[in-house]
Design a protein around this motif. Structure first.
Motif, PDB file in Angstrom:
ATOM      1  N   SER A 182       0.773  -1.250  -0.117  1.00  0.00           N
ATOM      2  CA  SER A 182      -0.071  -0.184   0.069  1.00  0.00           C
ATOM      3  C   SER A 182       0.635   1.217  -0.037  1.00  0.00           C
ATOM      4  O   SER A 182       0.632   2.281  -0.891  1.00  0.00           O
ATOM      5  CB  SER A 182      -0.845   0.111   1.241  1.00  0.00           C
ATOM      6  OG  SER A 182      -1.638   1.225   1.210  1.00  0.00           O
ATOM      7  N   GLN A 183       1.824   1.197   0.738  1.00  0.00           N
ATOM      8  CA  GLN A 183       2.720   2.407   0.997  1.00  0.00           C
ATOM      9  C   GLN A 183       3.528   2.485  -0.646  1.00  0.00           C
ATOM     10  O   GLN A 183       3.754   3.764  -0.740  1.00  0.00           O
ATOM     11  CB  GLN A 183       3.746   2.252   1.872  1.00  0.00           C
ATOM     12  CG  GLN A 183       3.030   2.205   3.350  1.00  0.00           C
ATOM     13  CD  GLN A 183       4.265   2.029   4.704  1.00  0.00           C
ATOM     14  OE1 GLN A 183       4.932   0.882   4.224  1.00  0.00           O
ATOM     15  NE2 GLN A 183       3.986   2.720   5.601  1.00  0.00           N
ATOM     16  N   ILE A 184       3.855   1.646  -1.069  1.00  0.00           N
ATOM     17  CA  ILE A 184       4.588   1.500  -2.484  1.00  0.00           C
ATOM     18  C   ILE A 184       3.601   2.268  -3.402  1.00  0.00           C
ATOM     19  O   ILE A 184       3.904   3.072  -4.203  1.00  0.00           O
ATOM     20  CB  ILE A 184       5.033   0.371  -2.998  1.00  0.00           C
ATOM     21  CG1 ILE A 184       6.183  -0.153  -2.050  1.00  0.00           C
ATOM     22  CG2 ILE A 184       5.458   0.372  -4.357  1.00  0.00           C
ATOM     23  CD1 ILE A 184       6.639  -1.889  -2.146  1.00  0.00           C
ATOM     24  N   SER A 245     -10.889   1.248  -0.378  1.00  0.00           N
ATOM     25  CA  SER A 245      -9.562   1.038   0.567  1.00  0.00           C
ATOM     26  C   SER A 245      -9.489  -0.449   0.942  1.00  0.00           C
ATOM     27  O   SER A 245     -10.574  -1.156   0.615  1.00  0.00           O
ATOM     28  CB  SER A 245      -9.521   1.920   1.813  1.00  0.00           C
ATOM     29  OG  SER A 245     -10.677   1.211   2.623  1.00  0.00           O
ATOM     30  N   GLU A 246      -8.184  -0.830   1.270  1.00  0.00           N
ATOM     31  CA  GLU A 246      -8.231  -2.129   1.556  1.00  0.00           C
ATOM     32  C   GLU A 246      -8.774  -2.598   2.528  1.00  0.00           C
ATOM     33  O   GLU A 246      -9.488  -3.854   2.716  1.00  0.00           O
ATOM     34  CB  GLU A 246      -6.506  -2.460   1.840  1.00  0.00           C
ATOM     35  CG  GLU A 246      -6.047  -3.727   1.661  1.00  0.00           C
ATOM     36  CD  GLU A 246      -6.010  -4.318   0.302  1.00  0.00           C
ATOM     37  OE1 GLU A 246      -6.291  -5.621   0.133  1.00  0.00           O
ATOM     38  OE2 GLU A 246      -6.091  -3.528  -0.777  1.00  0.00           O
ATOM     39  N   GLY A 247      -9.282  -1.737   3.618  1.00  0.00           N
ATOM     40  CA  GLY A 247      -9.792  -2.311   4.582  1.00  0.00           C
ATOM     41  C   GLY A 247     -11.350  -2.596   4.269  1.00  0.00           C
ATOM     42  O   GLY A 247     -11.969  -3.479   4.865  1.00  0.00           O
ATOM     43  N   ALA A 252     -15.829  -6.257   3.242  1.00  0.00           N
ATOM     44  CA  ALA A 252     -16.689  -6.910   2.077  1.00  0.00           C
ATOM     45  C   ALA A 252     -16.515  -8.400   1.904  1.00  0.00           C
ATOM     46  O   ALA A 252     -17.449  -9.065   1.785  1.00  0.00           O
ATOM     47  CB  ALA A 252     -16.640  -6.241   0.651  1.00  0.00           C
ATOM     48  N   PHE A 253     -15.097  -8.750   1.814  1.00  0.00           N
ATOM     49  CA  PHE A 253     -14.655 -10.177   1.600  1.00  0.00           C
ATOM     50  C   PHE A 253     -15.164 -11.079   2.709  1.00  0.00           C
ATOM     51  O   PHE A 253     -15.720 -12.072   2.470  1.00  0.00           O
ATOM     52  CB  PHE A 253     -13.127 -10.022   1.532  1.00  0.00           C
ATOM     53  CG  PHE A 253     -12.824 -11.603   1.110  1.00  0.00           C
ATOM     54  CD1 PHE A 253     -12.963 -12.270  -0.033  1.00  0.00           C
ATOM     55  CD2 PHE A 253     -12.146 -12.380   2.356  1.00  0.00           C
ATOM     56  CE1 PHE A 253     -12.695 -13.699  -0.228  1.00  0.00           C
ATOM     57  CE2 PHE A 253     -11.848 -13.578   2.327  1.00  0.00           C
ATOM     58  CZ  PHE A 253     -11.903 -14.055   0.900  1.00  0.00           C
TER      59      PHE A 253
END
Length: 267
Positions: A182-184, A245-247, A252-253
Protein backbone atom coordinates in the motif's frame (compact mmCIF):
# COMPACT_ATOMS: atom_id res chain seq x y z
CA UNK A 1 3.63 -17.03 22.55
CA UNK A 2 4.77 -13.79 20.96
CA UNK A 3 4.37 -10.87 23.34
CA UNK A 4 1.77 -8.29 22.32
CA UNK A 5 2.84 -5.76 24.89
CA UNK A 6 4.06 -2.42 23.65
CA UNK A 7 7.85 -2.32 23.48
CA UNK A 8 8.14 0.89 25.50
CA UNK A 9 6.45 -0.79 28.46
CA UNK A 10 9.61 -2.81 29.05
CA UNK A 11 12.91 -1.50 30.26
CA UNK A 12 15.53 -2.96 27.95
CA UNK A 13 19.29 -2.83 28.38
CA UNK A 14 20.69 -0.16 26.11
CA UNK A 15 24.28 -0.56 25.08
CA UNK A 16 24.81 3.13 24.39
CA UNK A 17 27.80 3.85 26.61
CA UNK A 18 30.29 6.17 24.89
CA UNK A 19 32.48 4.18 22.53
CA UNK A 20 36.17 4.54 23.27
CA UNK A 21 38.00 2.73 20.42
CA UNK A 22 41.43 3.00 22.01
CA UNK A 23 40.17 1.64 25.30
CA UNK A 24 38.52 -1.26 23.47
CA UNK A 25 41.77 -2.04 21.68
CA UNK A 26 43.67 -2.11 24.96
CA UNK A 27 40.93 -4.26 26.55
CA UNK A 28 41.20 -6.86 23.80
CA UNK A 29 44.96 -6.91 24.02
CA UNK A 30 45.19 -7.28 27.79
CA UNK A 31 43.20 -10.52 28.08
CA UNK A 32 46.34 -12.65 27.97
CA UNK A 33 47.11 -16.16 29.12
CA UNK A 34 49.51 -16.26 32.06
CA UNK A 35 50.76 -19.65 30.94
CA UNK A 36 51.74 -18.48 27.46
CA UNK A 37 55.27 -17.53 26.56
CA UNK A 38 55.84 -13.79 26.77
CA UNK A 39 56.91 -13.45 23.15
CA UNK A 40 53.81 -15.29 21.88
CA UNK A 41 51.47 -13.20 24.03
CA UNK A 42 53.07 -9.98 22.82
CA UNK A 43 52.82 -11.09 19.20
CA UNK A 44 49.13 -11.89 19.48
CA UNK A 45 48.42 -8.76 21.50
CA UNK A 46 50.28 -6.59 19.01
CA UNK A 47 48.30 -8.10 16.16
CA UNK A 48 44.96 -7.49 17.88
CA UNK A 49 45.97 -3.96 18.80
CA UNK A 50 47.18 -3.15 15.28
CA UNK A 51 44.08 -4.54 13.55
CA UNK A 52 41.76 -2.78 16.00
CA UNK A 53 43.52 0.55 15.34
CA UNK A 54 43.27 -0.05 11.59
CA UNK A 55 39.54 -0.68 11.82
CA UNK A 56 39.09 2.38 14.03
CA UNK A 57 40.76 4.50 11.35
CA UNK A 58 38.72 2.93 8.55
CA UNK A 59 35.38 3.37 10.32
CA UNK A 60 36.29 6.97 11.14
CA UNK A 61 37.54 7.93 7.67
CA UNK A 62 35.19 5.79 5.54
CA UNK A 63 32.11 5.21 7.70
CA UNK A 64 29.84 4.89 4.65
CA UNK A 65 31.62 1.73 3.47
CA UNK A 66 29.37 -1.01 4.80
CA UNK A 67 31.89 -3.83 4.47
CA UNK A 68 34.24 -2.11 6.94
CA UNK A 69 31.67 -2.34 9.75
CA UNK A 70 30.92 -5.98 8.93
CA UNK A 71 34.60 -6.91 8.85
CA UNK A 72 35.27 -5.03 12.09
CA UNK A 73 32.54 -7.03 13.82
CA UNK A 74 33.82 -10.31 12.37
CA UNK A 75 37.29 -9.46 13.66
CA UNK A 76 35.95 -9.60 17.21
CA UNK A 77 35.35 -13.33 16.74
CA UNK A 78 38.86 -13.76 15.39
CA UNK A 79 40.25 -11.96 18.45
CA UNK A 80 38.24 -14.27 20.71
CA UNK A 81 39.75 -17.34 19.03
CA UNK A 82 43.24 -15.95 19.48
CA UNK A 83 42.55 -14.90 23.05
CA UNK A 84 40.10 -17.49 24.53
CA UNK A 85 40.25 -15.76 27.90
CA UNK A 86 38.30 -12.80 26.56
CA UNK A 87 34.79 -13.16 28.07
CA UNK A 88 32.39 -13.99 25.18
CA UNK A 89 29.88 -11.48 26.58
CA UNK A 90 32.41 -8.68 26.11
CA UNK A 91 32.85 -9.68 22.49
CA UNK A 92 29.08 -9.73 21.89
CA UNK A 93 28.67 -6.33 23.53
CA UNK A 94 31.49 -4.95 21.39
CA UNK A 95 29.79 -6.31 18.26
CA UNK A 96 26.53 -4.68 19.37
CA UNK A 97 28.39 -1.37 19.66
CA UNK A 98 29.91 -1.78 16.19
CA UNK A 99 26.57 -2.66 14.55
CA UNK A 100 24.81 0.23 16.28
CA UNK A 101 27.48 2.68 15.11
CA UNK A 102 27.31 1.19 11.62
CA UNK A 103 23.55 1.76 11.52
CA UNK A 104 24.04 5.46 12.25
CA UNK A 105 25.78 5.68 8.86
CA UNK A 106 23.66 3.02 7.15
CA UNK A 107 20.18 3.52 8.61
CA UNK A 108 17.76 0.81 7.64
CA UNK A 109 20.42 -1.56 6.33
CA UNK A 110 18.86 -5.00 6.72
CA UNK A 111 22.13 -6.90 7.12
CA UNK A 112 23.36 -4.70 9.97
CA UNK A 113 19.91 -4.75 11.55
CA UNK A 114 19.75 -8.55 11.42
CA UNK A 115 23.25 -9.02 12.85
CA UNK A 116 22.46 -6.59 15.66
CA UNK A 117 19.26 -8.43 16.53
CA UNK A 118 21.02 -11.78 16.49
CA UNK A 119 23.55 -10.44 18.99
CA UNK A 120 20.73 -9.32 21.26
CA UNK A 121 19.26 -12.83 20.99
CA UNK A 122 22.43 -14.13 22.64
CA UNK A 123 22.70 -11.34 25.23
CA UNK A 124 19.09 -11.11 26.39
CA UNK A 125 16.22 -13.37 27.33
CA UNK A 126 13.81 -14.36 24.52
CA UNK A 127 11.05 -11.97 25.61
CA UNK A 128 13.30 -8.91 25.45
CA UNK A 129 14.88 -10.10 22.20
CA UNK A 130 11.38 -10.56 20.73
CA UNK A 131 10.48 -7.00 21.66
CA UNK A 132 13.57 -5.73 19.91
CA UNK A 133 12.57 -7.73 16.84
CA UNK A 134 9.08 -6.24 16.87
CA UNK A 135 10.45 -2.71 17.18
CA UNK A 136 12.84 -3.32 14.28
CA UNK A 137 10.06 -4.76 12.13
CA UNK A 138 7.85 -1.73 12.82
CA UNK A 139 10.67 0.49 11.52
CA UNK A 140 11.47 -1.67 8.51
CA UNK A 141 8.20 -0.98 6.63
CA UNK A 142 7.55 -4.59 5.69
CA UNK A 143 10.99 -6.10 5.16
CA UNK A 144 10.48 -9.67 3.94
CA UNK A 145 14.12 -10.38 4.84
CA UNK A 146 13.64 -9.42 8.49
CA UNK A 147 10.22 -11.08 8.74
CA UNK A 148 11.74 -14.34 7.50
CA UNK A 149 14.44 -14.28 10.17
CA UNK A 150 12.00 -13.25 12.88
CA UNK A 151 9.84 -16.26 12.04
CA UNK A 152 12.91 -18.49 12.40
CA UNK A 153 13.62 -16.87 15.77
CA UNK A 154 10.06 -17.54 16.99
CA UNK A 155 10.17 -21.14 15.75
CA UNK A 156 13.35 -21.66 17.75
CA UNK A 157 11.76 -20.68 21.08
CA UNK A 158 10.94 -24.20 22.19
CA UNK A 159 9.79 -23.24 25.68
CA UNK A 160 7.15 -20.82 24.41
CA UNK A 161 6.43 -22.46 21.04
CA UNK A 162 2.81 -22.95 20.10
CA UNK A 163 0.94 -23.35 16.84
CA UNK A 164 -1.11 -20.28 17.67
CA UNK A 165 1.97 -18.10 18.13
CA UNK A 166 3.40 -19.20 14.79
CA UNK A 167 0.09 -18.55 13.04
CA UNK A 168 0.05 -15.07 14.53
CA UNK A 169 3.56 -14.27 13.33
CA UNK A 170 2.83 -15.48 9.79
CA UNK A 171 -0.34 -13.36 9.76
CA UNK A 172 1.63 -10.33 10.96
CA UNK A 173 4.25 -10.89 8.26
CA UNK A 174 1.65 -11.13 5.49
CA UNK A 175 -0.17 -8.05 6.81
CA UNK A 176 3.10 -6.14 7.13
CA UNK A 177 3.92 -6.87 3.51
CA UNK A 178 0.40 -5.81 2.56
CA UNK A 179 1.03 -2.48 4.27
CA UNK A 180 4.31 -2.18 2.38
CA UNK A 181 2.47 -2.71 -0.92
CA UNK A 182 0.00 0.00 0.00
CA UNK A 183 2.83 2.40 0.84
CA UNK A 184 4.56 1.58 -2.44
CA UNK A 185 1.34 2.21 -4.37
CA UNK A 186 0.89 5.62 -2.74
CA UNK A 187 4.55 6.60 -3.07
CA UNK A 188 4.99 6.75 0.69
CA UNK A 189 8.34 4.93 0.57
CA UNK A 190 11.20 4.92 -1.91
CA UNK A 191 11.35 1.64 -3.79
CA UNK A 192 12.55 0.10 -7.01
CA UNK A 193 10.35 -0.81 -10.00
CA UNK A 194 9.98 -4.43 -8.87
CA UNK A 195 9.30 -3.71 -5.18
CA UNK A 196 5.59 -4.49 -5.35
CA UNK A 197 6.18 -7.76 -7.19
CA UNK A 198 8.79 -8.76 -4.62
CA UNK A 199 6.34 -8.02 -1.80
CA UNK A 200 3.66 -10.16 -3.49
CA UNK A 201 6.08 -13.07 -3.88
CA UNK A 202 7.05 -12.75 -0.23
CA UNK A 203 3.39 -12.82 0.82
CA UNK A 204 2.86 -15.96 -1.26
CA UNK A 205 5.94 -17.57 0.24
CA UNK A 206 4.80 -16.95 3.80
CA UNK A 207 1.27 -18.12 3.01
CA UNK A 208 2.51 -21.37 1.47
CA UNK A 209 4.87 -21.95 4.41
CA UNK A 210 1.97 -21.44 6.81
CA UNK A 211 -0.26 -23.82 4.86
CA UNK A 212 2.49 -26.43 4.77
CA UNK A 213 2.83 -26.16 8.53
CA UNK A 214 -0.94 -26.54 8.93
CA UNK A 215 -0.94 -29.70 6.83
CA UNK A 216 2.05 -31.16 8.66
CA UNK A 217 0.27 -30.66 11.98
CA UNK A 218 -2.92 -32.31 10.75
CA UNK A 219 -4.92 -29.15 9.98
CA UNK A 220 -5.51 -29.98 6.32
CA UNK A 221 -8.91 -28.31 6.02
CA UNK A 222 -7.56 -25.09 7.50
CA UNK A 223 -4.68 -25.10 5.02
CA UNK A 224 -7.06 -25.61 2.09
CA UNK A 225 -9.34 -22.87 3.43
CA UNK A 226 -6.47 -20.40 3.63
CA UNK A 227 -5.50 -21.11 0.03
CA UNK A 228 -9.12 -20.79 -1.13
CA UNK A 229 -9.47 -17.45 0.64
CA UNK A 230 -6.20 -16.15 -0.82
CA UNK A 231 -7.18 -17.11 -4.37
CA UNK A 232 -10.68 -15.68 -3.97
CA UNK A 233 -9.44 -12.38 -2.56
CA UNK A 234 -6.59 -11.95 -5.06
CA UNK A 235 -8.27 -13.11 -8.26
CA UNK A 236 -12.05 -12.71 -8.00
CA UNK A 237 -12.69 -9.29 -6.47
CA UNK A 238 -15.94 -7.84 -7.95
CA UNK A 239 -15.44 -4.79 -10.14
CA UNK A 240 -17.74 -2.69 -7.97
CA UNK A 241 -15.13 -2.91 -5.21
CA UNK A 242 -12.39 -1.38 -7.36
CA UNK A 243 -11.15 1.85 -5.88
CA UNK A 244 -12.15 1.02 -2.32
CA UNK A 245 -9.60 1.07 0.48
CA UNK A 246 -8.03 -2.22 1.50
CA UNK A 247 -9.95 -2.15 4.76
CA UNK A 248 -13.34 -1.81 3.04
CA UNK A 249 -12.42 -4.55 0.58
CA UNK A 250 -11.58 -6.85 3.46
CA UNK A 251 -14.88 -6.10 5.19
CA UNK A 252 -16.76 -6.89 1.99
CA UNK A 253 -14.77 -10.09 1.57
CA UNK A 254 -15.52 -11.19 5.14
CA UNK A 255 -19.26 -10.77 4.51
CA UNK A 256 -18.94 -12.77 1.30
CA UNK A 257 -16.86 -15.49 2.97
CA UNK A 258 -19.37 -15.89 5.79
CA UNK A 259 -21.97 -16.96 3.25
CA UNK A 260 -20.04 -20.19 2.77
CA UNK A 261 -19.14 -19.71 -0.89
CA UNK A 262 -15.65 -21.06 -1.57
CA UNK A 263 -13.37 -20.94 -4.56
CA UNK A 264 -13.27 -24.42 -6.15
CA UNK A 265 -16.55 -25.54 -4.62
CA UNK A 266 -19.97 -25.83 -6.21
CA UNK A 267 -22.47 -23.10 -5.48
Amino acid sequence: SVSRERPHEHVLPDYTAPWDPEADAVLLATHTSRDSAASTAESVDDYILRRTKEFNILTREKPHKLSTWLEFAEFQDEALKKRPLIPPKEVMEKKVSIYKHGLTFHPGDETLELLLLQQYEQLEDPEKASLRWQRALSRSKGSAFLWYHYIQFVKGQYKSFSLGSIRLVYAQAIQGLGLRRSQIAHGAINSGPDADTAAVYAQMYFLLELCQMEMQTGHVEMAIGRLQAAIEYACFVPRELDGLSEGRKQNAFNRFWDKGLRCGEEG
